[in-house]
Design an enzyme around this catalytic site. Structure first.
Site, short mmCIF file in Angstrom:
data_model
loop_
_atom_site.label_atom_id
_atom_site.label_comp_id
_atom_site.label_asym_id
_atom_site.label_seq_id
_atom_site.Cartn_x
_atom_site.Cartn_y
_atom_site.Cartn_z
CB SER A 149 4.32 -7.75 9.25
OG SER A 149 6.26 -7.91 8.53
CB CYS B 94 1.24 -0.84 5.45
SG CYS B 94 3.13 -1.09 4.96
CG HIS C 220 0.07 4.45 5.78
ND1 HIS C 220 0.05 3.56 6.68
CD2 HIS C 220 1.77 3.12 4.59
CE1 HIS C 220 1.38 2.72 7.23
NE2 HIS C 220 2.23 2.50 5.87
CD GLU D 62 -2.78 5.79 7.86
OE1 GLU D 62 -1.42 4.13 8.32
OE2 GLU D 62 -3.09 4.25 6.84
#
EC number: 4.3.3.6
Length: 200
Positions: free
Chosen positions: A54, A84, A179, A181
């Site tokens: 981040s 996330c 997540h 994905e």
């Protein structure tokens, strides 16, 4: 229509692939593009901010001029999905770790986050989650995941784990600590696509 996936770092190709598969399953048509520079976001009807680190993500978004474009898009009601680290970036307030690294959060969601709520990289795990927008459990993949510790009245809590909020929605913005994905389950991406096409 374009759907932009911020491609500075993180699980970019996985999000692009999941969105393309979800579009195909839904019989919808849109171009999924990787966003690396300023100028693409204003053309997008949906934006994904993937995971990653981040601090780096915030710095690069600001440096490339993409941060302001995301804020402008959000103000126009463009649907945004953050996963996330994307959840951290979207938040209004971070914990001491976030403050210490002087991260410039986008402040789009009225949430306060704990950056490493679920531990370091070695503490990756999967959990079966009840998510309010889905009719059956979703397998959440957590990798050094953050958590939302508090939120404002306009934020809809979609899922919790260990007393932390791990999925939330505020108007056009959807934020997840896990997540989607990294699974074969496309339901969250399909839900996000529905938001995009309703807004188009």
């Amino acid at each position: 229509m374009k759907i932009g996936v911020i491609a500075i770092q993180g699980a970019v190709s996985e999000h692009i692939d999941a969105l393309r598969r979800a579009l195909k399953e839904r019989g919808m048509s849109a171009e999924v593009v990787a966003v690396k520079h300023k100028g693409v976001i204003p053309e997008c009807g949906g934006i994904v901010i993937p995971g990653g680190e981040s601090t780096t993500l915030c710095r690069l978004l600001a440096r490339e001029g993409i941060a302001e474009e995301i804020k402008d898009a959000s103000a126009r009601g463009v649907p945004i999905l953050g996963t996330c680290a994307g959840l951290i970036v979207l938040s209004k307030e971070g914990d001491e770790q976030v403050e210490k690294t002087s991260q410039e959060l986008l402040g789009i969601m009225d949430t306060k986050v704990n950056r490493n709520a679920f531990g370091r990289q070695r503490d990756s795990f999967e959990a079966e989650l009840e998510v309010e927008i889905l009719d059956s459990p979703f397998t959440g993949v957590f990798i050094r995941a953050p958590g939302i510790v508090s939120c404002g009245p306009e934020v809809r809590v979609l899922s919790r784990l260990d007393d932390l909020i791990i999925a939330a929605e505020q108007g056009n913005v959807l934020a997840l600590a896990f997540h989607p994905e990294l699974t074969e389950d496309l339901r969250i991406h399909q839900y996000f696509l529905d938001k995009i096409f309703k807004n188009a």
